[in-house]
Design a protein around this motif. Structure first.
Motif, PDB file in Angstrom:
ATOM      1  N   PRO A 198      18.917  -3.032  -1.029  1.00  0.00           N
ATOM      2  CA  PRO A 198      19.155  -4.045  -2.043  1.00  0.00           C
ATOM      3  C   PRO A 198      17.854  -4.575  -2.643  1.00  0.00           C
ATOM      4  O   PRO A 198      16.792  -4.412  -2.051  1.00  0.00           O
ATOM      5  CB  PRO A 198      19.885  -5.141  -1.261  1.00  0.00           C
ATOM      6  CG  PRO A 198      19.450  -4.971   0.149  1.00  0.00           C
ATOM      7  CD  PRO A 198      19.208  -3.511   0.336  1.00  0.00           C
ATOM      8  N   GLY A 199      17.967  -5.216  -3.818  1.00  0.00           N
ATOM      9  CA  GLY A 199      16.792  -5.743  -4.492  1.00  0.00           C
ATOM     10  C   GLY A 199      16.178  -6.907  -3.722  1.00  0.00           C
ATOM     11  O   GLY A 199      16.861  -7.599  -2.971  1.00  0.00           O
ATOM     12  N   SER A 200      14.881  -7.102  -3.920  1.00  0.00           N
ATOM     13  CA  SER A 200      14.201  -8.221  -3.270  1.00  0.00           C
ATOM     14  C   SER A 200      14.765  -9.539  -3.789  1.00  0.00           C
ATOM     15  O   SER A 200      14.986  -9.695  -4.988  1.00  0.00           O
ATOM     16  CB  SER A 200      12.695  -8.169  -3.562  1.00  0.00           C
ATOM     17  OG  SER A 200      12.032  -7.374  -2.605  1.00  0.00           O
ATOM     18  N   TYR A 257      10.659  -5.797  -5.752  1.00  0.00           N
ATOM     19  CA  TYR A 257       9.684  -6.654  -5.055  1.00  0.00           C
ATOM     20  C   TYR A 257       8.579  -7.054  -6.047  1.00  0.00           C
ATOM     21  O   TYR A 257       7.966  -6.189  -6.682  1.00  0.00           O
ATOM     22  CB  TYR A 257       9.139  -5.828  -3.892  1.00  0.00           C
ATOM     23  CG  TYR A 257       8.072  -6.464  -3.039  1.00  0.00           C
ATOM     24  CD1 TYR A 257       8.332  -7.601  -2.279  1.00  0.00           C
ATOM     25  CD2 TYR A 257       6.808  -5.883  -2.945  1.00  0.00           C
ATOM     26  CE1 TYR A 257       7.346  -8.146  -1.464  1.00  0.00           C
ATOM     27  CE2 TYR A 257       5.826  -6.421  -2.129  1.00  0.00           C
ATOM     28  CZ  TYR A 257       6.103  -7.554  -1.396  1.00  0.00           C
ATOM     29  OH  TYR A 257       5.132  -8.089  -0.591  1.00  0.00           O
ATOM     30  N   LEU A 258       8.335  -8.331  -6.181  1.00  0.00           N
ATOM     31  CA  LEU A 258       7.466  -8.835  -7.247  1.00  0.00           C
ATOM     32  C   LEU A 258       6.062  -8.211  -7.289  1.00  0.00           C
ATOM     33  O   LEU A 258       5.571  -7.852  -8.359  1.00  0.00           O
ATOM     34  CB  LEU A 258       7.410 -10.366  -7.189  1.00  0.00           C
ATOM     35  CG  LEU A 258       6.859 -11.076  -8.420  1.00  0.00           C
ATOM     36  CD1 LEU A 258       7.565 -10.669  -9.697  1.00  0.00           C
ATOM     37  CD2 LEU A 258       6.950 -12.586  -8.229  1.00  0.00           C
ATOM     38  N   PRO A 259       5.382  -8.060  -6.148  1.00  0.00           N
ATOM     39  CA  PRO A 259       4.061  -7.419  -6.208  1.00  0.00           C
ATOM     40  C   PRO A 259       4.113  -5.976  -6.728  1.00  0.00           C
ATOM     41  O   PRO A 259       3.132  -5.498  -7.310  1.00  0.00           O
ATOM     42  CB  PRO A 259       3.579  -7.468  -4.753  1.00  0.00           C
ATOM     43  CG  PRO A 259       4.291  -8.663  -4.173  1.00  0.00           C
ATOM     44  CD  PRO A 259       5.657  -8.634  -4.805  1.00  0.00           C
ATOM     45  N   THR A 260       5.245  -5.265  -6.553  1.00  0.00           N
ATOM     46  CA  THR A 260       5.379  -3.917  -7.118  1.00  0.00           C
ATOM     47  C   THR A 260       5.354  -3.998  -8.642  1.00  0.00           C
ATOM     48  O   THR A 260       4.774  -3.168  -9.337  1.00  0.00           O
ATOM     49  CB  THR A 260       6.692  -3.258  -6.643  1.00  0.00           C
ATOM     50  OG1 THR A 260       6.671  -3.165  -5.214  1.00  0.00           O
ATOM     51  CG2 THR A 260       6.874  -1.867  -7.223  1.00  0.00           C
ATOM     52  N   GLY A 282       0.827  -1.213   0.000  1.00  0.00           N
ATOM     53  CA  GLY A 282       0.000   0.000   0.000  1.00  0.00           C
ATOM     54  C   GLY A 282       0.858   1.259   0.000  1.00  0.00           C
ATOM     55  O   GLY A 282       0.520   2.251  -0.657  1.00  0.00           O
ATOM     56  N   ALA A 283       1.971   1.215   0.713  1.00  0.00           N
ATOM     57  CA  ALA A 283       2.886   2.366   0.751  1.00  0.00           C
ATOM     58  C   ALA A 283       3.570   2.562  -0.598  1.00  0.00           C
ATOM     59  O   ALA A 283       3.757   3.691  -1.054  1.00  0.00           O
ATOM     60  CB  ALA A 283       3.924   2.178   1.855  1.00  0.00           C
ATOM     61  N   VAL A 284       3.935   1.466  -1.264  1.00  0.00           N
ATOM     62  CA  VAL A 284       4.505   1.549  -2.612  1.00  0.00           C
ATOM     63  C   VAL A 284       3.486   2.202  -3.549  1.00  0.00           C
ATOM     64  O   VAL A 284       3.809   3.113  -4.321  1.00  0.00           O
ATOM     65  CB  VAL A 284       4.898   0.141  -3.138  1.00  0.00           C
ATOM     66  CG1 VAL A 284       5.270   0.196  -4.615  1.00  0.00           C
ATOM     67  CG2 VAL A 284       6.048  -0.442  -2.317  1.00  0.00           C
TER      68      VAL A 284
END
Ligand SMILES: *Cc1c(COP(=O)(O)O)cnc(C)c1O
Length: 397
Positions: A159-161, A114-117, A91-93
């Motif tokens: 760092p990346g997810s 992050y995959l959901p992003t 939600g913050a993204v």
């Protein structure tokens, strides 16, 4: 590793600040913590007060002392002009992206996000006329080649997810300033304690409070902090959407905040110990931990970060099958298999980024696993992983 955890913005140490921030004892009869305010309706005393909105609080969606305690503490901790909350990290993204973007804009996203992003960009943002281009997270100033006339925003996650590439944040924010672009960074892994994102030039900084801020795997929460330039726009977007978290979750986040520095110190110590041990195990090909030289962008971590946390990945040597992996994971005793991290418990999860990356080619041959080191006794944690690696190789021994 000895390190003074001084906040660069203030003279007081970080532990002192975490103990003091966001408290309003004077208005709560001296009680140390801001109480849990639940509520939609706030009553006005007179018609005149109502008409002139002459009240500290006016309605549940417009804020409460509980939410304000957390917002003000987070702004101070982050060196931000203001903070808005969300009901989850994702939600913050979303809030940050909707603050920065408008229809017709072009957005740059790291391939390691992050995959959901990624799903949010491909579905919701695309529907509103925002086009996303993915970039190699190791690009710094070279990102300039991907900037188009309608590019408005560069998103970073460092760092990346899952794969933990550390980005060259100063190079990217310098480019953004030069081209008048907005930068958003997902800073969940480091938190403001270990990476000062606003000081490194980021406009909007996202934190999934679900992770280390909460620290106990019992809430979902997101925070977006903004610098002076973006704060009016963030506040306006937040107020229009009114997708705020529940007061109880904010209360629990404030409770988590008081011990954040201690938990992060432990996470760092245990994370490093486990990462170094894993790197020495014969079944492991590579460890992806920002504080180890084997991690892409390690030099940037060393230059820009003041610490590391307890989540990292490792790549197994080639030749192990899904069945081998199932034997390993199905019988873990300490490590749970589940998403999220930052809580008190150890977690392990397999991932396969070959299935969704579009801007980079994942060259590693072996199966990939991400671990979160919890607060269990370290010997138990290590023994559980060693036994897991034994099961992995069992049939081939
Ligand atoms: C977990 C996570 C999120 C999302 O947080 P939720 O509260 O689970 O929605 C966003 N970004 C990163 C880097 C995360 O690890």
């Amino acid at each position: 590793m000895t390190r003074t955890m001084k906040d660069s913005a203030g003279a007081l140490g970080i532990g002192t600040r975490l103990a003091q921030l966001g408290r309003m004892s004077d208005t709560h009869y001296g009680f140390v913590n801001t109480p849990l305010y639940r509520g939609s309706t706030v009553l006005f005393k007179t018609l005149d007060d109502l008409e002139h909105e002459r009240a500290r609080y006016s309605y549940g969606t417009a804020g409460s002392p509980t939410l304000e305690s957390l917002e003000s503490a987070w702004s101070a901790l982050s060196g931000a002009a203001g903070t808005s909350l969300a009901a989850s990290g994702l939600g913050a993204v979303t809030l940050a992206l909707l603050t920065a973007l408008k229809s017709g804009d072009h957005l740059l996203m790291p391939d390691s996000v992050y995959l959901p992003t990624r799903a949010l960009c491909g579905k919701l943002l695309a529907r509103f006329g925002v086009e996303t281009t993915y970039y190699d997270p190791m690009l710094g100033a070279g990102l300039a080649a991907l900037v188009r006339p309608n590019t408005s925003t560069i998103f970073l996650e460092s760092p990346g997810s899952q794969t933990f590439e550390v980005q060259d944040v100063p190079a990217i924010t310098a480019l953004a300033r030069e081209r008048a672009l907005t930068t958003i960074i997902d800073n969940t892994w480091a938190t403001p304690l270990y990476f000062r994102a606003h000081e490194h030039g980021c406009d909007l900084v996202v934190e999934a409070g679900t992770k280390y801020l909460s620290g106990h795997s019992d809430i979902l929460l997101g925070l977006v902090s903004a610098n002076e330039r973006l704060w009016p726009r963030l506040k306006e977007t937040y107020r229009s959407m009114a997708m705020l978290p529940g007061a109880e979750d904010c209360y629990l986040a404030l409770r988590g905040m008081r011990t954040l520095h201690i938990r992060l110190q432990e996470a760092e110590r245990r994370g490093l110990q486990l990462a170094e041990w894993l790197a020495a195990q014969p079944e492991v090909a590579t460890v992806l931990h920002p504080a180890l030289p084997s991690c892409p962008g390690h030099a940037f971590w060393k230059r820009d970060f003041t610490g590391s946390t307890g989540v990292f990945s490792f790549i197994l040597g080639p030749g192990f099958s899904r069945e081998d992996l199932a034997r390993m994971l199905d019988a873990m005793r300490i490590f749970g298999m589940g998403y999220s991290w930052g809580g008190f418990e150890s977690l392990i999860i397999p991932f396969d980024c070959r299935t969704y990356r579009t801007a980079t080619v994942w060259r590693a041959q072996g199966l990939c696993l991400r671990v979160q080191v919890g607060l269990e006794d370290f010997e138990d944690v290590q023994a559980d992983l060693r036994a897991g690696l034994d099961r992995l190789t069992g049939r081939r021994a």
